[in-house]
Design an enzyme around this catalytic site. Structure first.
Site, mmCIF file in Angstrom:
data_model
loop_
_atom_site.group_PDB
_atom_site.id
_atom_site.type_symbol
_atom_site.label_atom_id
_atom_site.label_comp_id
_atom_site.label_asym_id
_atom_site.label_seq_id
_atom_site.Cartn_x
_atom_site.Cartn_y
_atom_site.Cartn_z
ATOM 1 N N PRO A 1 -0.870 -12.433 6.410
ATOM 2 C CA PRO A 1 -2.237 -12.690 5.963
ATOM 3 C C PRO A 1 -2.450 -12.123 4.564
ATOM 4 O O PRO A 1 -2.125 -10.959 4.313
ATOM 5 C CB PRO A 1 -3.090 -11.939 6.993
ATOM 6 C CG PRO A 1 -2.175 -10.889 7.562
ATOM 7 C CD PRO A 1 -0.806 -11.477 7.517
ATOM 8 N N THR B 1 -5.386 -12.065 1.433
ATOM 9 C CA THR B 1 -6.637 -12.368 0.747
ATOM 10 C C THR B 1 -6.318 -12.869 -0.655
ATOM 11 O O THR B 1 -5.565 -12.218 -1.376
ATOM 12 C CB THR B 1 -7.473 -11.074 0.670
ATOM 13 O OG1 THR B 1 -7.855 -10.735 1.990
ATOM 14 C CG2 THR B 1 -8.689 -11.223 -0.219
ATOM 15 N N ALA C 1 -7.659 -12.880 5.458
ATOM 16 C CA ALA C 1 -8.725 -12.290 6.255
ATOM 17 C C ALA C 1 -10.015 -13.091 6.078
ATOM 18 O O ALA C 1 -10.419 -13.393 4.961
ATOM 19 C CB ALA C 1 -8.940 -10.849 5.827
ATOM 20 N N TYR D 1 -9.926 -1.227 7.591
ATOM 21 C CA TYR D 1 -11.180 -1.969 7.794
ATOM 22 C C TYR D 1 -11.864 -1.533 9.098
ATOM 23 O O TYR D 1 -11.418 -0.580 9.750
ATOM 24 C CB TYR D 1 -10.903 -3.473 7.726
ATOM 25 C CG TYR D 1 -10.389 -3.854 6.355
ATOM 26 C CD1 TYR D 1 -11.223 -3.732 5.241
ATOM 27 C CD2 TYR D 1 -9.076 -4.259 6.145
ATOM 28 C CE1 TYR D 1 -10.751 -4.020 3.961
ATOM 29 C CE2 TYR D 1 -8.599 -4.557 4.875
ATOM 30 C CZ TYR D 1 -9.440 -4.430 3.781
ATOM 31 O OH TYR D 1 -8.991 -4.706 2.514
ATOM 32 N N ARG E 1 6.781 2.985 6.666
ATOM 33 C CA ARG E 1 7.274 3.271 5.306
ATOM 34 C C ARG E 1 6.305 2.844 4.211
ATOM 35 O O ARG E 1 6.465 3.231 3.046
ATOM 36 C CB ARG E 1 8.607 2.565 5.081
ATOM 37 C CG ARG E 1 8.503 1.050 5.112
ATOM 38 C CD ARG E 1 9.861 0.395 5.063
ATOM 39 N NE ARG E 1 9.767 -1.063 5.117
ATOM 40 C CZ ARG E 1 10.807 -1.862 5.236
ATOM 41 N NH1 ARG E 1 12.015 -1.345 5.318
ATOM 42 N NH2 ARG E 1 10.639 -3.168 5.271
ATOM 43 N N GLY F 1 4.709 -10.876 2.842
ATOM 44 C CA GLY F 1 3.510 -11.014 2.037
ATOM 45 C C GLY F 1 3.853 -11.500 0.641
ATOM 46 O O GLY F 1 3.909 -12.695 0.351
HETATM 47 C C1 LIG Z 1 -2.597 -10.302 -2.439
HETATM 48 C C2 LIG Z 1 -2.542 -9.622 -1.099
HETATM 49 C C3 LIG Z 1 -3.573 -9.796 -0.197
HETATM 50 C C4 LIG Z 1 -3.516 -9.229 1.074
HETATM 51 N N1 LIG Z 1 -4.517 -9.480 1.982
HETATM 52 C C5 LIG Z 1 -4.382 -9.101 3.269
HETATM 53 C C6 LIG Z 1 -5.274 -9.579 4.270
HETATM 54 O O1 LIG Z 1 -6.183 -10.390 4.022
HETATM 55 N N2 LIG Z 1 -5.090 -9.140 5.531
HETATM 56 C C7 LIG Z 1 -4.076 -8.280 5.862
HETATM 57 O O2 LIG Z 1 -3.947 -7.910 7.038
HETATM 58 N N3 LIG Z 1 -3.200 -7.834 4.937
HETATM 59 C C8 LIG Z 1 -3.301 -8.262 3.668
HETATM 60 N N4 LIG Z 1 -2.355 -7.905 2.747
HETATM 61 C C9 LIG Z 1 -1.175 -7.135 3.176
HETATM 62 C C10 LIG Z 1 -0.009 -8.073 3.494
HETATM 63 O O3 LIG Z 1 -0.287 -8.866 4.623
HETATM 64 C C11 LIG Z 1 1.291 -7.267 3.754
HETATM 65 O O4 LIG Z 1 1.110 -6.454 4.873
HETATM 66 C C12 LIG Z 1 1.658 -6.415 2.543
HETATM 67 O O5 LIG Z 1 1.652 -7.192 1.366
HETATM 68 C C13 LIG Z 1 3.043 -5.795 2.704
HETATM 69 O O6 LIG Z 1 4.001 -6.789 2.945
HETATM 70 P P1 LIG Z 1 4.990 -7.311 1.761
HETATM 71 O O7 LIG Z 1 5.779 -6.106 1.328
HETATM 72 O O8 LIG Z 1 5.842 -8.343 2.456
HETATM 73 O O9 LIG Z 1 4.153 -7.854 0.662
HETATM 74 C C14 LIG Z 1 -2.400 -8.428 1.453
HETATM 75 C C15 LIG Z 1 -1.372 -8.234 0.530
HETATM 76 C C16 LIG Z 1 -1.414 -8.853 -0.710
HETATM 77 C C17 LIG Z 1 -0.258 -8.675 -1.659
#
Ligand SMILES: Cc1cc2nc3c(=O)[nH]c(=O)nc-3n(C[C@H](O)[C@H](O)[C@H](O)COP(=O)(O)O)c2cc1C
Length: 369
Positions: free
Chosen positions: A33, A35, A66, A185, A272, A323
């Site tokens: 997810p 945003t 979200a 949140y 981590r 993400g």
């Molecule tokens: C631009 C952006 C927006 C994000 N928005 C949300 C969100 O709406 N809901 C959520 O649970 N996590 C959100 N996250 C967290 C990501 O879902 C993820 O847990 C985080 O980026 C770490 O994973 P990654 O290392 O693969 O990027 C967001 C991350 C990024 C980079």
């Protein structure tokens, strides 16, 4: 050729199929997810059709950004909602496009709680939370207003808002919902002992702090069926000033308690991830939660192709959510299959509002065929 492809898939655990409840997933690479603040005035926009369908594969699992469950839920500009008819209608073509490409799409249901500002609230009221303590740190330069503590009676209204939002998501065509219980949140605020300072049945012991999240899980599962419900948790994180003194106990308690409701999956942020974007060495592990939870287990946070394959191969998770890599690589499953180079993400456009730049303009691998 066929044999070659089959062999690649065997050696790439992320690309093996997975049955998650009734959903037959063709691989284990989940769109996390995210945003993207391109949903003007809290309404999903047509540019979301391209963004999500670019990231859809047949049998792939996607989780939406979200989406606010009520008019008090929002905390940032241009995040989508799922509480009005107009918002539901706006999601429909996006969900349809994902389905047309064979994707399975869940809506992340969100209430920001005190991670908000009175300017986002009806009548300019203070945001709501389990507490009236303000956030002590600034995040993304946003200014968070001191919240107002919910009364016991008001918590049931929020539970009901989650229930209705889940129904709305199904009406919009989503295959299910993910309850956002992570990242500081509202739901996370209730769970964490460094935020929750209540003395009623929603504060104090772990059981009491988890009462509100579990009431939401029960209500949402009753409304749309447990087989369509997942939850996201981050017991180890303290984003937005939302930490806990005993994350091992909190995570394990939730994993075990969730079994009572037989929900589809539990999606957890890796310990981590000390900040939302940076990882560090830690002795903490999600394995106890993974072992305790009876449904599908999704992990997220700092994963790449190698450690994603490792966690699936070793049985540490059923699925991995990506993400930033998926944000910047719309064809991430294909790139993992070929072990090809990845586009780099541009942090400066994560939360800008342009309908194209940093959103739908990340290139695909050149199609050589
Ligand atoms: C631009 C952006 C927006 C994000 N928005 C949300 C969100 O709406 N809901 C959520 O649970 N996590 C959100 N996250 C967290 C990501 O879902 C993820 O847990 C985080 O980026 C770490 O994973 P990654 O290392 O693969 O990027 C967001 C991350 C990024 C980079």
């Amino acid at each position: 050729m066929e044999e070659e492809i089959t062999q690649t898939k065997v050696s790439v655990p992320l690309l093996t199929p997975c049955n998650m409840g009734n959903f037959n997933l063709s691989h284990r690479i989940v769109l996390a997810p995210m945003t993207r603040t391109r949903s003007y005035n809290f309404i999903a926009q047509p540019q979301g059709i391209l963004y999500y369908s670019q990231r859809t594969t047949k049998g792939g699992f996607l989780i939406s950004e979200a989406s606010g469950i009520s008019e008090t839920a929002q905390g940032y500009p241009h995040t989508p909602g799922i509480w009005t008819t107009e918002q539901i209608e706006a999601w429909k073509p996006i969900v349809k496009a994902v389905h047309e490409k064979g994707g399975i799409f869940f809506c992340q249901l969100w209430h920001a709680g005190r991670v908000s500002n009175h300017s986002f609230q009806p009548n300019g009221d203070p945001p709501i939370s389990c507490t009236d303590k303000a956030i002590r740190v600034e995040h993304n330069k946003a200014k968070f207003s001191p919240p107002r503590r919910l009364t016991v009676e008001e918590t049931s209204q929020v539970v009901s808002d989650f229930r209705v939002a889940a129904k709305n998501a199904v009406e919009a065509g989503f295959d299910g919902v993910e309850i956002h219980g992570a990242n500081g949140y509202l739901i996370d605020q209730f769970m964490k002992d460094q935020v929750n300072d209540r003395t009623d049945e929603y504060g104090g012991s772990i059981e009491n702090r988890c009462r509100f999240p579990l009431e939401i899980v029960r209500a949402v599962a009753e409304e749309i069926g447990a087989h369509r419900v997942g939850i996201r948790l981050s017991p180890y994180a303290n984003y937005k000033d939302s930490g806990d003194s005993n994350p091992d106990a909190l995570g394990l308690y939730m994993a075990e308690a969730l079994n009572k409701y037989s929900i589809l999956y539990c999606h957890v942020i890796e310990p981590r991830m000390i900040t939302q974007y940076d990882k560090q060495e830690t002795k903490s592990s999600l394995l106890p939660m993974r072992k305790a939870f009876a449904g599908a287990f999704i992990v997220a946070g700092g994963y790449n192709r190698d450690d994603g394959n490792e966690v699936i191969g070793s049985g540490g998770a059923d699925l991995v959510a990506f993400g930033r890599l998926f944000l910047a690589n719309p064809d991430l499953p294909r790139r993992f299959e070929l072990n090809s180079v990845l586009n780099k993400y541009d942090r400066s456009t994560f939360y800008t509002h342009d309908p194209v730049i940093g959103y739908t303009d990340y290139p695909f691998l050149e199609d050589k065929s």
